[in-house]
Design an enzyme around this catalytic site. Structure first.
Site, PDB file in Angstrom:
ATOM      1  N   TRP A   1      84.913   9.064  42.942  1.00  0.00           N
ATOM      2  CA  TRP A   1      85.290   8.735  41.556  1.00  0.00           C
ATOM      3  C   TRP A   1      86.260   7.561  41.597  1.00  0.00           C
ATOM      4  O   TRP A   1      87.245   7.576  42.340  1.00  0.00           O
ATOM      5  CB  TRP A   1      85.930   9.970  40.922  1.00  0.00           C
ATOM      6  CG  TRP A   1      86.450   9.782  39.528  1.00  0.00           C
ATOM      7  CD1 TRP A   1      85.791   9.218  38.480  1.00  0.00           C
ATOM      8  CD2 TRP A   1      87.727  10.190  39.032  1.00  0.00           C
ATOM      9  NE1 TRP A   1      86.581   9.245  37.351  1.00  0.00           N
ATOM     10  CE2 TRP A   1      87.777   9.830  37.671  1.00  0.00           C
ATOM     11  CE3 TRP A   1      88.819  10.823  39.607  1.00  0.00           C
ATOM     12  CZ2 TRP A   1      88.897  10.086  36.878  1.00  0.00           C
ATOM     13  CZ3 TRP A   1      89.934  11.073  38.818  1.00  0.00           C
ATOM     14  CH2 TRP A   1      89.959  10.707  37.468  1.00  0.00           C
TER      15      TRP A   1
ATOM     16  N   ASP B   1      89.261  18.486  44.523  1.00  0.00           N
ATOM     17  CA  ASP B   1      89.143  18.051  43.135  1.00  0.00           C
ATOM     18  C   ASP B   1      87.922  18.745  42.550  1.00  0.00           C
ATOM     19  O   ASP B   1      86.789  18.521  42.986  1.00  0.00           O
ATOM     20  CB  ASP B   1      88.982  16.529  43.061  1.00  0.00           C
ATOM     21  CG  ASP B   1      89.013  16.008  41.627  1.00  0.00           C
ATOM     22  OD1 ASP B   1      89.113  16.823  40.694  1.00  0.00           O
ATOM     23  OD2 ASP B   1      88.937  14.775  41.451  1.00  0.00           O
TER      24      ASP B   1
ATOM     25  N   LYS C   1      84.403  18.562  31.659  1.00  0.00           N
ATOM     26  CA  LYS C   1      82.942  18.621  31.721  1.00  0.00           C
ATOM     27  C   LYS C   1      82.426  20.032  31.431  1.00  0.00           C
ATOM     28  O   LYS C   1      81.509  20.216  30.632  1.00  0.00           O
ATOM     29  CB  LYS C   1      82.457  18.188  33.112  1.00  0.00           C
ATOM     30  CG  LYS C   1      82.953  16.814  33.573  1.00  0.00           C
ATOM     31  CD  LYS C   1      82.397  15.703  32.743  1.00  0.00           C
ATOM     32  CE  LYS C   1      82.632  14.335  33.382  1.00  0.00           C
ATOM     33  NZ  LYS C   1      84.040  13.994  33.581  1.00  0.00           N
TER      34      LYS C   1
END
Length: 451
Positions: A177, A258, A294
């Site tokens: 990311w 993460d 999300k």
């Protein structure tokens, strides 16, 4: 009497001013009009360079400005329904309605560490409903980004610098990311990379990953994506996760997970947490950044947690105290609306059950778009092997397309995506998938999608 007193006071002030060298007119000007402010020296402002635009948000702005009626946005990582519209999960909507109807609710500040009940539920969601949370320090964060920033600051401050290093190294996968690099660099780490994706096979570069982690100095921090690796969608198998765990333990390295897609990745939140829970059971003092953007669709609510697995109550107390000291001057306390939604969903059996169904629905649609994209590519004449797309998991497909191919998709077909070939499958639907497949075939036909 009062009038004469005011006259006498005015004469006295005028006499004092005249004695000090002022004229009556000058005195009147200084007492009736404010003095002009000296111009501040702002020369430093003219030396500030223009910063580069954010890659992903810049593409989103370009999409908005595009007037092509066939334009497609497969860039931004936010779920869209089968009509291309943002989707508020029904369980989330019901939880929000309950909150609005609750006359006892208020808008008071949350504590520095956030809503304690929400944090407890969020940690149970991640570590397991039967997990012992008594030694896990947890705080509410500004989604996953804020969690990474708090956790990065904490580790960079307290992890001993390995011998021969100027700073604590953190190893981040290539690719990752895009925000990870800036977050951990700003937190004070020496940001290093380890191989993760093999563009020659469009799959996980497991051998490269193992080789690079073996070379990492003892005491380094290793960043791992808990599931649905962004941007590749390539996750290790469970056997590979076990090998990675053993390797990290062998040199006393520190694990930073993460987790942005738990539940969204496969539709099964328990399965998506398998790697994290395995590492905890193996004795790692895991640091976990957790986001509800999300999987709950709470993108704009900025809802997450940062947690640290400690060895005992004393460690937990010390860690909590330091996390609060990091948070207080950074943003003081977190917002409460998103966390209240998550708390409401996860404290009600009916809403929890409905939430899991909502999550499964999102994952099922994404998986269907994967399969249909590959089928449609074959149907329009592509002879490439696109099987890597169906093998991947999560919101994104890492296609293997080059930056030139991506540029042509945007300039010629108004299909907006990042230049690394990543496609957000959430942006595809029955109304645009053939158009996108034909465009991809056009820019990839006769060219390699491996390198």
């Amino acid at each position: 009497m009062f009038k004469s007193s005011y006259i006498n006071l005015a004469l006295a002030l005028l006499f004092a001013a005249t004695s000090a060298g002022y004229t009556a007119s000058a005195f009147a000007m200084e007492t009736s009009a404010p003095a002009k402010k000296a111009k501040l020296d702002s020369s430093y402002l003219s030396t500030i360079p223009e910063g580069p635009p954010d890659a992903i948000l810049g593409i989103a702005e370009a999409f908005k400005a595009c007037t092509d009626e066939n334009k497609v946005n497969v860039c931004v990582g936010a779920y869209r329904d089968s009509t291309g519209k943002p989707w508020i999960l029904p369980s989330v909507r019901k939880a929000e309605e309950r909150l609005l109807a609750d006359a006892s609710s208020n808008k008071e500040y949350a504590p520095i560490a956030g809503d304690a009940k929400y944090v407890e539920l969020a940690l149970g969601f991640a570590y397991g409903s039967d997990a012992d949370l008594s030694n896990i320090a947890g705080v509410q964060s500004l989604s996953g980004t804020g969690a990474c920033r708090i956790g990065g600051h904490f580790l960079a401050k307290f992890v001993p610098t390995p011998e021969g290093c100027d700073k604590v190294p953190i190893y981040i996968p290539t690719p990752t990311w895009g925000n990870h690099i800036a977050i951990f660099r700003e937190a004070g780490f020496d940001v290093r990379r380890y191989r993760y994706y093999n563009p020659g096979t469009n799959r996980l570069d497991y051998d490269g990953l193992i080789a690079d982690l073996k070379d990492a100095p003892e005491g380094s921090v290793i960043l791992l994506h808990a599931c649905a690796h962004n941007p590749t969608g390539c996750d290790p198998t469970m056997d590979q996760w076990k090998d990675i765990s053993n390797l990290i333990k062998s040199k006393s390295r520190h694990v930073f997970f993460d987790s942005a897609y738990q539940g969204f990745a496969s539709g099964d939140a328990e399965a998506d947490a398998s790697a994290l829970r395995y590492f905890v059971n193996e004795g790692h003092n895991v640091v976990l950044a957790q986001s509800f953007a999300k999987n709950f669709g709470l993108y704009g609510e900025r809802t997450g947690t940062l947690s640290v697995v400690c060895n005992d109550a004393a460690e937990k107390s010390a860690v909590m105290s330091q996390l609060k000291l990091i948070i207080r001057p950074m943003y003081s306390s977190p917002p409460i609306h998103g966390s209240s939604i998550v708390r409401t969903v996860l404290t009600d059996d009916g809403l929890t059950s409905e939430y899991y169904e909502n999550c499964k629905e999102m994952a099922t649609r994404i998986r269907a778009m994967r399969e249909k994209l590959v089928e449609t590519l074959k149907g329009v004449g592509s002879t490439h092997d696109w099987s890597h797309v169906t093998e991947q998991i999560g919101m994104f497909a890492f296609t293997g397309m080059s930056s030139d191919m991506c540029d042509e998709l945007t300039s010629k077909y108004s299909i907006f995506l990042t230049r690394d070939g990543r496609i957000s499958l959430a942006g595809l639907n029955d109304g645009n998938i053939e158009y996108v497949a034909k465009a991809i075939h056009s820019v990839t036909d006769g060219k390699s999608i491996t390198s």
